[in-house]
Design a protein around this motif. Sequence first.
Motif: not given
Length: 419
Positions: A137-139, A197-198, A237-240, A245-250
């Motif tokens: 369940x972590x994250x 998280x992703x 690294x987490x942020x990257x 998972x996200x598009x450039x418009x998100x």
Amino acid sequence: MITRKAARLFMLVVLLSSLFTLTAYGQEPTGAQTVTDTSLSGTVEWTVKRTEELTWKQTEEITYKAESKVDGAGSGGVGAGMARQVNNTAYLNSYWFSGVEPLTDAQMKERVLELQQYKIKYQLADIGILVDSADAYNGTLPEDGYAELGRWMKLSRETDPGQKIIATVNYGKRYFWRDGNRVSNPNFGNAVFNDNLRAFADKIVNQGVLYEGQRYKADGIQLDIEGFLPNDPVLKATAQHVRGALSDTALYSIASPADPAVWSDAYVSEMAGIFNMLNPMMYDQLGWGSPVNSPETYQQLWKTTIIRYAHAIANSSRPSTMLNPTMPAYEKKIAEDGTVYHDPAIENIYNAAKGLKMARDQLAIDRRANPNIVKNGVNGAGIFWWSKFIWIGPDPNDPYGHDYALDRDWWMQGWVSQK
């Protein structure tokens, strides 16, 4: 019947000048009085209802029904001037999205209209705290934190489709103390945490949450990961990983520190290449030897920090990344050792806006040499904490009884109208 002393009448006149709607959260009216005021430019009809919350607070509901003849619809009303700074953020109460504070559809829409009138474009919707554990369940994020988010997104977009909803997730255990030293939490940023998280970012932004048979998607996600470690490679690294998972418009945002000893200019540039919005937390800067100890030093902190961030973003791989520094609106804060680390007499919207103006003036000059600096200097500014900012009357949690009518006036006149 409601009695008013002269000071109270003066405060209501100031509130009238804003022409906004403030609703009583979870309250039942016990009496009402309607007054028509023709002393301003245009007639204003307003209602005052003495109300008692179903829990412990007591306040007043003030509803304004008016068409301003001064600045036009959505300008902030009399005395606000022309709205020039409109790309602003606000940290919204987690209770609205969890259902802890029950809201009707009408109440939700009223809150959206209130955000609109204060020129808030980006809603930072606090939807809970990420799990910190050593298991699968972590994250992850408990669903009860965003039980009402789908309904909010539906009603918000029906009311003002121009506002963007950024789901904000929190994590406050980045490190722990051992023998007087900060030690990185091994649960943060490991493979399980990052994948969970992703997956959540994908769910909230790409797949959506279900409400009445339809899925509603957030416009983006914000990470609020505290406390901070200097130039944190694990956080990066987490942020990257989540970025994938996200598009450039998100909209992909992060709450960030002001201190250059925590995030260097080079690190800010690296994070600007990952995120498309950075929200420096420009508050809680007093105490423990801090040079911020007066209105002037707080204004200077704003000037130097915004200039530093703007240059770092301009020199990044994504110079279009938005800079939205956050202004404080909450009560005095004192640590267990007696240290005052937030004092609204120093850290307030008035001084923040003044420091931001100084930064923008300098950035306008700097832009001649570096055209990557955005023309406005910043994208907008933010408010922390929205539930305090909209509070009517003295703050019952503040022994000094801070009144946020001042903050609302400073916000509209000092920042929203700033050239």
